[in-house]
Design a protein around this motif. Sequence first.
Motif, PDB file in Angstrom:
ATOM      1  N   LYS A 184      -7.869  -0.130  -9.559  1.00  0.00           N
ATOM      2  CA  LYS A 184      -9.218  -0.608  -9.857  1.00  0.00           C
ATOM      3  C   LYS A 184     -10.254   0.259  -9.159  1.00  0.00           C
ATOM      4  CE  LYS A 184     -12.182  -3.695 -11.494  1.00  0.00           C
ATOM      5  NZ  LYS A 184     -12.393  -3.869 -12.949  1.00  0.00           N
ATOM      6  N   VAL A 185     -11.307   0.609  -9.890  1.00  0.00           N
ATOM      7  CA  VAL A 185     -12.440   1.350  -9.325  1.00  0.00           C
ATOM      8  C   VAL A 185     -13.680   0.474  -9.450  1.00  0.00           C
ATOM      9  CG1 VAL A 185     -13.909   3.386  -9.520  1.00  0.00           C
ATOM     10  CG2 VAL A 185     -11.458   3.587  -9.932  1.00  0.00           C
ATOM     11  N   ARG A 186     -14.400   0.333  -8.355  1.00  0.00           N
ATOM     12  CA  ARG A 186     -15.605  -0.489  -8.349  1.00  0.00           C
ATOM     13  C   ARG A 186     -16.847   0.391  -8.401  1.00  0.00           C
ATOM     14  NH1 ARG A 186     -11.631  -2.785  -5.666  1.00  0.00           N
ATOM     15  NH2 ARG A 186     -11.247  -5.025  -5.911  1.00  0.00           N
ATOM     16  N   PHE A 187     -17.902  -0.177  -8.973  1.00  0.00           N
ATOM     17  CA  PHE A 187     -19.147   0.589  -9.120  1.00  0.00           C
ATOM     18  C   PHE A 187     -19.670   1.051  -7.765  1.00  0.00           C
ATOM     19  CE2 PHE A 187     -23.858   0.452  -9.108  1.00  0.00           C
ATOM     20  CZ  PHE A 187     -24.082   1.579  -9.887  1.00  0.00           C
ATOM     21  N   LYS A 188     -19.528   0.228  -6.765  1.00  0.00           N
ATOM     22  CA  LYS A 188     -20.020   0.594  -5.435  1.00  0.00           C
ATOM     23  C   LYS A 188     -19.313   1.843  -4.917  1.00  0.00           C
ATOM     24  CE  LYS A 188     -20.856  -1.263  -0.800  1.00  0.00           C
ATOM     25  NZ  LYS A 188     -20.695  -2.441   0.106  1.00  0.00           N
ATOM     26  N   GLN A 189     -18.011   1.986  -5.220  1.00  0.00           N
ATOM     27  CA  GLN A 189     -17.274   3.179  -4.802  1.00  0.00           C
ATOM     28  C   GLN A 189     -17.822   4.430  -5.483  1.00  0.00           C
ATOM     29  OE1 GLN A 189     -13.363   1.159  -5.878  1.00  0.00           O
ATOM     30  NE2 GLN A 189     -12.695   2.401  -4.135  1.00  0.00           N
ATOM     31  N   ILE A 190     -18.084   4.320  -6.784  1.00  0.00           N
ATOM     32  CA  ILE A 190     -18.625   5.462  -7.526  1.00  0.00           C
ATOM     33  C   ILE A 190     -20.013   5.806  -7.004  1.00  0.00           C
ATOM     34  CG2 ILE A 190     -19.307   6.306  -9.797  1.00  0.00           C
ATOM     35  CD1 ILE A 190     -17.203   4.431 -10.998  1.00  0.00           C
TER      36      ILE A 190
ATOM     37  N   GLU B  53     -21.373   5.233  -3.997  1.00  0.00           N
ATOM     38  CA  GLU B  53     -21.325   5.841  -2.658  1.00  0.00           C
ATOM     39  C   GLU B  53     -20.664   7.215  -2.695  1.00  0.00           C
ATOM     40  OE1 GLU B  53     -19.276   2.953  -0.348  1.00  0.00           O
ATOM     41  OE2 GLU B  53     -21.043   1.656  -0.096  1.00  0.00           O
ATOM     42  N   GLY B  54     -19.574   7.346  -3.478  1.00  0.00           N
ATOM     43  CA  GLY B  54     -18.874   8.622  -3.538  1.00  0.00           C
ATOM     44  C   GLY B  54     -19.721   9.717  -4.163  1.00  0.00           C
ATOM     45  N   THR B  55     -20.402   9.389  -5.268  1.00  0.00           N
ATOM     46  CA  THR B  55     -21.238  10.388  -5.935  1.00  0.00           C
ATOM     47  C   THR B  55     -22.419  10.776  -5.063  1.00  0.00           C
ATOM     48  OG1 THR B  55     -20.605   9.476  -8.095  1.00  0.00           O
ATOM     49  CG2 THR B  55     -22.559  10.896  -8.020  1.00  0.00           C
ATOM     50  N   ALA B  56     -23.063   9.779  -4.466  1.00  0.00           N
ATOM     51  CA  ALA B  56     -24.218  10.062  -3.609  1.00  0.00           C
ATOM     52  C   ALA B  56     -23.831  10.964  -2.445  1.00  0.00           C
ATOM     53  CB  ALA B  56     -24.812   8.754  -3.091  1.00  0.00           C
ATOM     54  N   ASN B  57     -22.613  10.771  -1.929  1.00  0.00           N
ATOM     55  CA  ASN B  57     -22.160  11.587  -0.799  1.00  0.00           C
ATOM     56  C   ASN B  57     -21.826  13.015  -1.237  1.00  0.00           C
ATOM     57  OD1 ASN B  57     -21.154  11.941   1.998  1.00  0.00           O
ATOM     58  ND2 ASN B  57     -19.179  12.169   0.971  1.00  0.00           N
TER      59      ASN B  57
ATOM     60  N   PRO C 178     -17.597  11.462   4.883  1.00  0.00           N
ATOM     61  CA  PRO C 178     -19.052  11.384   4.710  1.00  0.00           C
ATOM     62  C   PRO C 178     -19.721  12.694   5.089  1.00  0.00           C
ATOM     63  CG  PRO C 178     -18.214   9.438   5.829  1.00  0.00           C
ATOM     64  CD  PRO C 178     -17.070  10.400   5.748  1.00  0.00           C
ATOM     65  N   LYS C 179     -20.639  13.135   4.228  1.00  0.00           N
ATOM     66  CA  LYS C 179     -21.319  14.400   4.434  1.00  0.00           C
ATOM     67  C   LYS C 179     -22.595  14.188   5.240  1.00  0.00           C
ATOM     68  CE  LYS C 179     -20.431  17.632   0.717  1.00  0.00           C
ATOM     69  NZ  LYS C 179     -20.952  18.170  -0.544  1.00  0.00           N
TER      70      LYS C 179
ATOM     71  N   VAL D 102     -18.539  25.514 -23.589  1.00  0.00           N
ATOM     72  CA  VAL D 102     -18.546  25.330 -22.135  1.00  0.00           C
ATOM     73  C   VAL D 102     -17.115  25.005 -21.707  1.00  0.00           C
ATOM     74  CG1 VAL D 102     -19.615  24.154 -20.179  1.00  0.00           C
ATOM     75  CG2 VAL D 102     -20.882  24.393 -22.319  1.00  0.00           C
ATOM     76  N   PRO D 103     -16.307  26.024 -21.402  1.00  0.00           N
ATOM     77  CA  PRO D 103     -14.903  25.767 -21.041  1.00  0.00           C
ATOM     78  C   PRO D 103     -14.787  24.908 -19.787  1.00  0.00           C
ATOM     79  CG  PRO D 103     -15.289  28.106 -21.487  1.00  0.00           C
ATOM     80  CD  PRO D 103     -16.625  27.457 -21.389  1.00  0.00           C
ATOM     81  N   GLY D 104     -13.847  23.989 -19.809  1.00  0.00           N
ATOM     82  CA  GLY D 104     -13.603  23.134 -18.659  1.00  0.00           C
ATOM     83  C   GLY D 104     -12.315  23.500 -17.950  1.00  0.00           C
ATOM     84  N   PRO D 105     -12.006  22.824 -16.855  1.00  0.00           N
ATOM     85  CA  PRO D 105     -10.785  23.133 -16.087  1.00  0.00           C
ATOM     86  C   PRO D 105      -9.537  22.675 -16.834  1.00  0.00           C
ATOM     87  CG  PRO D 105     -11.862  21.193 -15.201  1.00  0.00           C
ATOM     88  CD  PRO D 105     -12.788  21.737 -16.241  1.00  0.00           C
ATOM     89  N   GLN D 106      -8.433  23.355 -16.568  1.00  0.00           N
ATOM     90  CA  GLN D 106      -7.154  23.004 -17.187  1.00  0.00           C
ATOM     91  C   GLN D 106      -6.226  22.305 -16.197  1.00  0.00           C
ATOM     92  OE1 GLN D 106      -6.790  23.249 -20.524  1.00  0.00           O
ATOM     93  NE2 GLN D 106      -8.936  23.886 -20.350  1.00  0.00           N
ATOM     94  N   VAL D 107      -6.798  21.753 -15.137  1.00  0.00           N
ATOM     95  CA  VAL D 107      -6.041  20.953 -14.164  1.00  0.00           C
ATOM     96  C   VAL D 107      -6.671  19.567 -14.120  1.00  0.00           C
ATOM     97  CG1 VAL D 107      -5.327  22.920 -12.786  1.00  0.00           C
ATOM     98  CG2 VAL D 107      -7.492  21.790 -12.254  1.00  0.00           C
ATOM     99  N   PRO D 108      -5.895  18.514 -13.836  1.00  0.00           N
ATOM    100  CA  PRO D 108      -6.446  17.159 -13.807  1.00  0.00           C
ATOM    101  C   PRO D 108      -7.521  17.003 -12.727  1.00  0.00           C
ATOM    102  CG  PRO D 108      -4.044  17.108 -13.888  1.00  0.00           C
ATOM    103  CD  PRO D 108      -4.434  18.526 -13.621  1.00  0.00           C
ATOM    104  N   LEU D 109      -8.584  16.272 -13.072  1.00  0.00           N
ATOM    105  CA  LEU D 109      -9.652  15.957 -12.125  1.00  0.00           C
ATOM    106  C   LEU D 109      -9.697  14.448 -11.909  1.00  0.00           C
ATOM    107  CD1 LEU D 109     -12.558  18.272 -13.361  1.00  0.00           C
ATOM    108  CD2 LEU D 109     -10.884  18.717 -11.556  1.00  0.00           C
ATOM    109  N   TYR D 110     -10.128  14.064 -10.700  1.00  0.00           N
ATOM    110  CA  TYR D 110     -10.152  12.646 -10.333  1.00  0.00           C
ATOM    111  C   TYR D 110     -11.510  12.288  -9.728  1.00  0.00           C
ATOM    112  CZ  TYR D 110      -5.086  13.071 -10.790  1.00  0.00           C
ATOM    113  OH  TYR D 110      -3.813  13.317 -11.263  1.00  0.00           O
ATOM    114  N   ASN D 111     -11.946  11.075 -10.026  1.00  0.00           N
ATOM    115  CA  ASN D 111     -13.178  10.544  -9.441  1.00  0.00           C
ATOM    116  C   ASN D 111     -12.849   9.191  -8.828  1.00  0.00           C
ATOM    117  OD1 ASN D 111     -15.728   9.118  -9.153  1.00  0.00           O
ATOM    118  ND2 ASN D 111     -16.639  10.748 -10.370  1.00  0.00           N
ATOM    119  N   THR D 112     -12.999   9.100  -7.516  1.00  0.00           N
ATOM    120  CA  THR D 112     -12.626   7.892  -6.759  1.00  0.00           C
ATOM    121  C   THR D 112     -11.206   7.438  -7.121  1.00  0.00           C
ATOM    122  OG1 THR D 112     -13.726   6.456  -8.396  1.00  0.00           O
ATOM    123  CG2 THR D 112     -14.999   7.111  -6.458  1.00  0.00           C
TER     124      THR D 112
END
Length: 521
Positions: A38-44, A46-50, A172-173, A396-406
Amino acid sequence: MQQLSGLDASFLYLETPNSPMHISGLYIYTQETAPEGKVRFKQILEGTANRVKGIPSLTRRLKEVPLGLDHPYWIDEGDFDPEFHIRHVALPAPGDWRQLCILISRIHARPLDRSRPLWEMYVIEGLDNLEGYPKGCFALFSKMHHAAVDGASGMEITAAIHDLSADAKVEPKTVITRPDRDPSTLGLLTRAQINGLRQPLRFISVARNTVPGFAKVFMQLRRGDLQRVGTVPRVRFNGTVSAYRVFNAVSLPLEEIKGIKNAIPGATVNDVALTIVGGAMRKYLEAHSELPDESLVAMAPVNVRDTKEKGTGGNIVSTMAVQIRSDIASARERLIAVHEGTRTAKEYTNAVGAKTMTDYSQFIPSTLTAQAARLASRWGLVNQINPIYNCVITNVPGPQVPLYNTGARMLSNFGTGPVADGVGLFHVISSYCGEFTISATSCREMMPDPDFYRKCLMASFEELRDATIVKATPKRRSKAKDKPVAKRKTAAKSRAKAKPKNPAKTLAKNSAKAAPARKRA
């Protein structure tokens, strides 16, 4: 404080109420790989803002020069308000692809607030019924003004908000930035006056470097060594756009796209994409009894950013005009012709100079350009002049490796772009982890049936695949799929007599049924 280049500023000047000039990315994720599933909006949030702290494109706002006497400036505020820029929405049940496309169309149609940093991000939940995707997916839809980023720099920002593994820990940055001081009106007018005095010297310098190249190109054109695109036909996408948008996309196997490319010596993946779009536009306009005899022409942006300019944001692009050979019925012959056309277009662009457009854009008159764009839109002047292009196709070519967000794995990525008076259809070509996507954005009045255009894209791909890739075991056709082939001649004869009442049925008679969506892990 940094002044916008002429090319960056042009996207502000050309923006009208009916034509907002931002580009967007749509990313779909599965929560199955996330901690606890499960991914919560608060995680996204805070993670994106950081993660995006310290990225100038996301912390700068515009500062206009009084009376529009010079190009605007970027004022770095050093930070941004995450809860304003990152928003949370959800699709109602059933949460299918059609609902998602409608929501993306509506969000993309809204202009950005120029008093804030020019970007927004939407977290979209409720994607429970997307064909080929697991239940419980969510999406991120990011909007960034074209004055701040182009496709290449936008992908750099995309990389910044993702990890290479689901269990990556982000510390945290702490980014120390010094906000720019807001310049005074007198200070801006003084800078504008100084820049105005310097412009003639800059123009002489640019002209000295480019005029010899122009003379050489002129002589090559006279000798026939170079060729330019001929007459551009007028179609429905060359009119005045409304304020409303439509969006749709197809997802194709990258391996098959490469197989098609390899079937034609010298062809590229970009040639294959142009050919698929050319075939789709041919099918779409033919179904509406509007197919011109001449080939349609696409504007293809070319990234001319070198290694030193990576991470700088803004726009460092050139363009080339390419015939997508919608006048050729055979898919294989269309690809061969497109390949030859792109080779010629590249020769012409290289002869002129890849960065020539960027160099001369510095001399765009700010006030005159903005006023001319508004008047042209208000009076519909684009309907009185010959079109330059019929659509835009950007790769606009993208990466050919899996990407993850939170912790959530990205399954697909799509894109949208600005449509404007005279060019009401925009395609974004992208690839990610073995998937090749073609996204289309258009004016709702020009394309009231985006789902039908999606079927045209899929049918065009299937025809090209079947015409180029030799399979060991021939594909068996059922009787149900044999019927449209027999009816194709009848449909072609009747097209000139009456406009089809249902374009979707016309396509069903002219092409095989679209392949079912692949299950994504």
